[in-house]
Design a protein around this motif. Structure first.
Motif, short mmCIF file in Angstrom:
data_model
loop_
_atom_site.label_atom_id
_atom_site.label_comp_id
_atom_site.label_asym_id
_atom_site.label_seq_id
_atom_site.Cartn_x
_atom_site.Cartn_y
_atom_site.Cartn_z
N TYR A 190 0.84 -1.19 0.00
CA TYR A 190 0.00 0.00 0.00
C TYR A 190 0.87 1.24 0.00
N ALA A 192 0.69 4.85 0.74
CA ALA A 192 -0.23 5.75 1.43
C ALA A 192 -0.26 7.14 0.80
N ARG A 195 -2.30 6.40 -2.30
CA ARG A 195 -3.55 5.77 -1.85
C ARG A 195 -3.95 4.60 -2.75
N PRO A 197 -3.70 0.38 -3.24
CA PRO A 197 -3.30 -0.94 -2.77
C PRO A 197 -2.94 -1.86 -3.94
N ARG A 279 -9.83 4.58 2.77
CA ARG A 279 -9.16 3.91 1.65
C ARG A 279 -8.07 2.97 2.15
N PHE A 280 -7.51 3.28 3.32
CA PHE A 280 -6.45 2.47 3.91
C PHE A 280 -7.01 1.24 4.64
N SER A 283 -7.30 -2.64 3.26
CA SER A 283 -6.04 -3.38 3.22
C SER A 283 -5.59 -3.74 4.62
N TYR A 284 -5.63 -2.77 5.50
CA TYR A 284 -5.18 -2.96 6.88
C TYR A 284 -5.96 -4.06 7.57
N VAL A 296 3.68 -1.00 3.81
CA VAL A 296 3.10 0.33 3.69
C VAL A 296 4.20 1.36 3.49
N PHE A 299 3.80 5.82 5.25
CA PHE A 299 2.74 5.61 6.24
C PHE A 299 2.27 6.92 6.86
#
Length: 389
Positions: A190, A192, A195, A197, A279-280, A283-284, A296, A299
């Motif tokens: 990802y 960040a 934005r 993934p 948006r994060f 994935s997280y 990431v 971050f």
């Protein structure tokens, strides 16, 4: 893992790769520290690493070395990029070695590429037994117990032969390799800042398809868990308690419903920080709850310091055999209440010598010491140098 296996990354070693001229080992084996053992380690390994250092020091190159394996195995990426080679090294060959632990078994996989001669090499060793060797256009494998020699037409010049074997067999006859590839396919990269993934399995991690497949509950539960006083709805229209209705002409959209006041905000009108967060989160949350690597980059792009700490802390408390590796400029994360010293690496760059790393635990700091203050004073290296005049 759903099939009962425990897979984790143990270490990687890179040499003459991008900004790393010298052989450099990034280790995820836990050291003698007892702090945060119950939350931040699992079966002798740490659940994640944080990489800090100045701009262009080589932090993202560490992620790139891990990501490269995933890209080469599961995407259409090839090995013919000359920029993988360290530009100020003398050798025309770079190498990356990966070590994984799978249910007590150890896998060592090495990639070596001679850019000048255009010769790609691979070696796969499981518990000391060599199962795959490849040099250029020839390869030999004993995966599944039967040794076989492969000719030039079966070995792509810029494609990992391990990938070819996986797509041909799925490693159905080798439980250790099958579990390893399940773990790798559960991984996500990802960026960040951008934005975006990159998923290596079948996960849909962009926000709209994620909400379409899973609904809004997982993200709303995250907000509730941390007292954020908001929920998410994914709908064509929403209505406030006062009867104000917001409707779309077509399609669906995420809406933020604030619980501390009667307000519903469409995704495009919400704050940038909240948009970055949702948006994060797909994935997280996905990798945290289903083993894999979560890589990431940048971050610290768009997140408040306290939110970054919250995300790191929750990962360490809730993840089991998934691992988080982040590149950040947020020095507030350098705290023994959040991370062990063996979970932090500084990265620095020296002209002609390339990138160098230092694991904070090498300096033997005490748990009571202020790691952030020590880092900023230069104890661990990796401090950017600027002319203040």
């Amino acid at each position: 893992m759903e099939s009962g296996g425990i897979v984790m990354l143990v270490r990687i070693a890179i040499e003459n790769f991008r900004s790393f001229k010298r052989r450099t080992v990034i280790d995820l084996t836990k050291t003698q520290y007892t702090a945060l053992t119950d939350t931040n380690t699992y079966q002798g390994l740490v659940k994640g690493l944080v990489l800090v250092g100045g701009n262009a020091s080589g932090k993202s190159t560490v992620l790139e070395a891990i990501r490269l394996l995933l890209d080469l195995l599961f995407l259409e990426r090839k090995m013919d990029n000359p920029l993988f080679l360290c530009l100020f090294g003398n050798s025309k060959e770079y190498s990356i070695e990966y070590t994984f632990r799978i249910n007590g078994h150890e896998i060592d996989y090495m990639i070596r590429n001679n850019v000048e001669q255009k010769v790609l090499g691979e070696e796969l060793v499981v518990d000391g037994q060599t199962l795959l060797t490849r040099m250029g256009s020839t390869a030999r494998s004993s995966i599944g117990g039967f040794e076989k020699q492969y000719a030039e037409k079966e070995v792509g010049p810029n494609t990992l032969f391990l990938r070819t074997l996986f797509f041909n067999t799925g490693f159905a006859s080798d439980e250790v390799l099958r579990l390893w590839f399940e773990f790798l396919q559960g991984s996500v990269y990802y960026n960040a800042f951008e934005r975006t993934p990159v998923s290596y399995g079948n996960q849909e991690l962009d926000i709209e398809p994620f909400l379409e497949d899973h609904g809004a509950k997982k993200i709303s539960d995250f907000f509730e868990r941390h007292g954020m006083k908001q929920t998410i709805e994914y709908a064509t229209e929403v209505e406030t308690e006062r009867g104000i209705r917001i409707a779309l002409k077509e399609g669906k959209m995420p809406f933020f419903r604030r619980q501390d006041c009667d307000i519903v905000v469409p995704y495009p009108e919400e704050s940038l920080g909240n948009r970055l967060l949702i948006r994060f989160l797909p994935s997280y949350l996905t990798v945290m709850n289903k083993p894999g690597l979560f890589l990431v980059d940048e971050f610290s792009s768009g997140f408040h310091n306290d939110l970054e700490e919250l995300l790191i802390r929750e990962w360490m408390e809730k993840a089991r055999d998934s691992q988080l590796i982040v590149v950040t400029h947020s020095t507030n994360l350098l705290s023994t209440s959040l991370l062990r010293p063996d979970q932090i690496y500084s990265v620095s760059f020296a002209d002609g010598e390339g990138s160098r790393i230092k694991r904070f635990s090498e300096e033997g700091p005490r748990v009571a010491q202020n790691l952030e203050k020590m880092y900023r004073s230069g104890v661990f290296g990796g401090i950017p140098e600027y002319d203040s005049d």
